[in-house]
Design a protein around this motif. Structure first.
Motif, short mmCIF file in Angstrom:
data_model
loop_
_atom_site.label_atom_id
_atom_site.label_comp_id
_atom_site.label_asym_id
_atom_site.label_seq_id
_atom_site.Cartn_x
_atom_site.Cartn_y
_atom_site.Cartn_z
N PHE B 51 0.84 -1.20 0.00
CA PHE B 51 0.00 0.00 0.00
C PHE B 51 0.87 1.24 0.00
O PHE B 51 2.07 1.18 0.28
CB PHE B 51 -0.97 0.00 1.20
CG PHE B 51 -0.31 0.12 2.55
CD1 PHE B 51 0.17 -1.00 3.21
CD2 PHE B 51 -0.16 1.36 3.17
CE1 PHE B 51 0.77 -0.89 4.46
CE2 PHE B 51 0.45 1.48 4.42
CZ PHE B 51 0.92 0.36 5.07
N ILE B 52 0.25 2.37 -0.32
CA ILE B 52 0.94 3.65 -0.35
C ILE B 52 0.32 4.56 0.70
O ILE B 52 -0.90 4.77 0.70
CB ILE B 52 0.84 4.29 -1.75
CG1 ILE B 52 1.74 3.50 -2.71
CG2 ILE B 52 1.23 5.77 -1.72
CD1 ILE B 52 1.64 3.93 -4.16
N ASN B 53 1.17 5.05 1.61
CA ASN B 53 0.70 6.03 2.57
C ASN B 53 1.92 6.74 3.17
O ASN B 53 2.97 6.78 2.53
CB ASN B 53 -0.24 5.41 3.61
CG ASN B 53 -1.36 6.38 3.98
OD1 ASN B 53 -1.10 7.43 4.54
ND2 ASN B 53 -2.60 6.05 3.60
N PHE B 114 5.16 10.56 -8.10
CA PHE B 114 4.58 10.55 -6.75
C PHE B 114 4.25 11.96 -6.26
O PHE B 114 4.95 12.91 -6.59
CB PHE B 114 5.57 9.93 -5.78
CG PHE B 114 5.33 8.47 -5.50
CD1 PHE B 114 4.19 7.83 -5.94
CD2 PHE B 114 6.25 7.73 -4.76
CE1 PHE B 114 3.97 6.49 -5.67
CE2 PHE B 114 6.03 6.39 -4.48
CZ PHE B 114 4.89 5.77 -4.94
N GLY B 115 3.21 12.05 -5.44
CA GLY B 115 2.95 13.25 -4.66
C GLY B 115 3.97 13.38 -3.54
O GLY B 115 4.81 12.49 -3.32
N PRO B 116 3.91 14.50 -2.78
CA PRO B 116 4.99 14.84 -1.84
C PRO B 116 5.21 13.82 -0.72
O PRO B 116 6.32 13.68 -0.24
CB PRO B 116 4.53 16.19 -1.26
CG PRO B 116 3.07 16.31 -1.59
CD PRO B 116 2.86 15.55 -2.84
N VAL C 41 -5.81 6.30 -12.65
CA VAL C 41 -6.16 7.57 -12.01
C VAL C 41 -5.91 7.40 -10.51
O VAL C 41 -6.50 6.50 -9.90
CB VAL C 41 -7.63 7.98 -12.23
CG1 VAL C 41 -7.87 9.41 -11.76
CG2 VAL C 41 -8.05 7.82 -13.68
N ASN C 42 -5.02 8.21 -9.93
CA ASN C 42 -4.73 8.06 -8.50
C ASN C 42 -4.62 9.40 -7.80
O ASN C 42 -4.19 10.39 -8.40
CB ASN C 42 -3.47 7.23 -8.25
CG ASN C 42 -2.18 7.92 -8.66
OD1 ASN C 42 -1.70 7.71 -9.78
ND2 ASN C 42 -1.60 8.72 -7.79
N ALA C 43 -5.03 9.40 -6.53
CA ALA C 43 -4.76 10.53 -5.66
C ALA C 43 -3.26 10.61 -5.45
O ALA C 43 -2.60 9.60 -5.25
CB ALA C 43 -5.48 10.34 -4.33
N MET C 44 -2.70 11.84 -5.48
CA MET C 44 -1.27 12.02 -5.20
C MET C 44 -1.05 12.39 -3.73
O MET C 44 0.08 12.58 -3.30
CB MET C 44 -0.69 13.10 -6.12
CG MET C 44 -0.84 12.73 -7.59
SD MET C 44 -0.04 13.92 -8.71
CE MET C 44 1.68 13.43 -8.57
N ARG C 129 -7.90 22.57 0.97
CA ARG C 129 -6.62 22.97 0.35
C ARG C 129 -6.50 22.21 -0.97
O ARG C 129 -7.10 21.15 -1.14
CB ARG C 129 -5.44 22.68 1.26
CG ARG C 129 -5.38 21.25 1.75
CD ARG C 129 -4.50 21.13 3.01
NE ARG C 129 -4.67 19.84 3.64
CZ ARG C 129 -3.82 18.81 3.53
NH1 ARG C 129 -2.72 18.94 2.81
NH2 ARG C 129 -4.05 17.67 4.15
N PRO C 130 -5.73 22.75 -1.91
CA PRO C 130 -5.64 22.10 -3.22
C PRO C 130 -4.84 20.80 -3.16
O PRO C 130 -3.83 20.71 -2.47
CB PRO C 130 -4.89 23.15 -4.07
CG PRO C 130 -4.21 24.05 -3.11
CD PRO C 130 -4.98 24.01 -1.83
N LYS C 131 -5.34 19.79 -3.87
CA LYS C 131 -4.64 18.50 -3.96
C LYS C 131 -4.72 18.00 -5.39
O LYS C 131 -5.67 18.30 -6.10
CB LYS C 131 -5.27 17.48 -3.01
CG LYS C 131 -5.04 17.78 -1.54
CD LYS C 131 -5.59 16.63 -0.72
CE LYS C 131 -5.45 16.86 0.76
NZ LYS C 131 -6.16 15.79 1.51
N ARG C 132 -3.74 17.19 -5.76
CA ARG C 132 -3.64 16.75 -7.14
C ARG C 132 -4.01 15.29 -7.36
O ARG C 132 -3.83 14.44 -6.48
CB ARG C 132 -2.22 16.98 -7.65
CG ARG C 132 -1.91 18.48 -7.80
CD ARG C 132 -0.67 18.70 -8.65
NE ARG C 132 0.46 17.97 -8.10
CZ ARG C 132 1.53 17.66 -8.81
NH1 ARG C 132 1.63 17.99 -10.09
NH2 ARG C 132 2.54 17.00 -8.26
N VAL C 133 -4.50 15.02 -8.56
CA VAL C 133 -4.82 13.67 -9.04
C VAL C 133 -4.02 13.44 -10.31
O VAL C 133 -3.96 14.32 -11.17
CB VAL C 133 -6.33 13.56 -9.31
CG1 VAL C 133 -6.66 12.34 -10.17
CG2 VAL C 133 -7.12 13.51 -8.00
#
Lengths: 140, 140, 140
Positions: B51-53, B114-116, C41-44, C129-133
């Motif tokens: 998983f990713i977290n 990847f996001g931050p 499609v994924n949440a970053m 707050r802004p978040k990216r996909v």
């Protein structure tokens, strides 16, 4: 790049039930001729799942009991707002989120690249009617 | 189309534990030479997750406590039918469904896109023995 | 092999909320020119989800209530160790595991290969707050 698209139909006679679809999927992988690639298998309905776990009937009974505890069936409009629309399956939409919509599996040397106990299941949470599963294979 | 297949082995000394495998995966992505594509990372065992977290130890403790509440360990054959087979890990099959079997990650310009805060973890729910994780990369 | 990478940004004004992003995604699939392939499609962000389910507001209210029961918001440091770091969003990391990080969808004949009710949602569990996909398309 090769690609294959197939649709399987399941009609589970109970409200909740699990069907082992591993051999159906293996057959489609062989037919595709893909040696290295990815396989997507997903429920096309939103009250059903495709998941990978153990082919053990006791565990499947445990899953049913556990999912019923986490998201109980209740056709009344009191517990679930969704059931005020005339539906009675709000619980099924929740059970499906726990078990997941889809699996993505590696194809290596022309076969499902599986661990020793991995089997693919169709999970039904609002059955007694035909529903479809999508199988997409891409690779070379 | 390029493809790469690798297997990683983890032996977690506790029943439940999380291992940050992000740098292992980054290394394999670089080695593959794939610039644009998809990465699949999945547990090959059915009582484990990928998983990713967040890489935050307090959160990992919270996950352990929360999963134990949702699906308590109970080796007795009373609570779980699966444990009548001689197994004691029915709870681990449930914890794995909550946390998921696999992640699919985009590779963009040769790197994990990847996001931050995204980090990849191996999640073990029935440890104290070696288990494998599959890494499959396809793209160009 | 063709590939496309796009980033969408969402700023949900409530702590928890769901946004139907299906038409955004359909537009990107058409733009990509991919006829046969896979869409990721994924949440970053690790306190957000992308999931597929029904576009029915009552069901979305049910999901919010249900997720709040399974993983209650509690900013205090007593319930969640993660909230001892100065964060207040441990519950959001759990809600996201239930609803999932990502979806993988087949593209067939240039379109999302969907069942009758499938719609793609961005799920926010720690908004304001802004978040990216991330949207990644590979295929031909």
């Amino acid at each position: 790049m090769k690609s294959t698209t197939e649709y399987l139909t399941f009609n589970v006679s109970a409200r909740m039930g699990f069907v082992n679809i591993t051999s159906d999927i293996e057959h489609l992988v062989t037919q595709s001729g893909v040696q290295e690639g990815l396989l997507l298998v997903n429920a096309m309905h939103i009250t059903a799942s495709v998941f990978i776990n153990d082919n053990e009937p006791g565990l499947h009974d445990d899953y049913k009991k556990w999912l019923e505890q986490l998201a109980p069936f209740d056709a009344s409009p009191q517990r679930y707002a969704h059931n005020r629309t005339g539906e009675d399956n709000a619980d099924a939409h929740m059970k499906r989120q726990i078990m997941g919509r889809e699996v993505v599996v590696a194809i290596t040397k022309g076969k499902l690249d599986f661990g020793p106990w991995e089997q693919i299941f169709y999970g039904e949470f609002d059955g007694r009617r035909p529903k479809r599963v999508l199988v997409k294979i891409i690779g070379e």
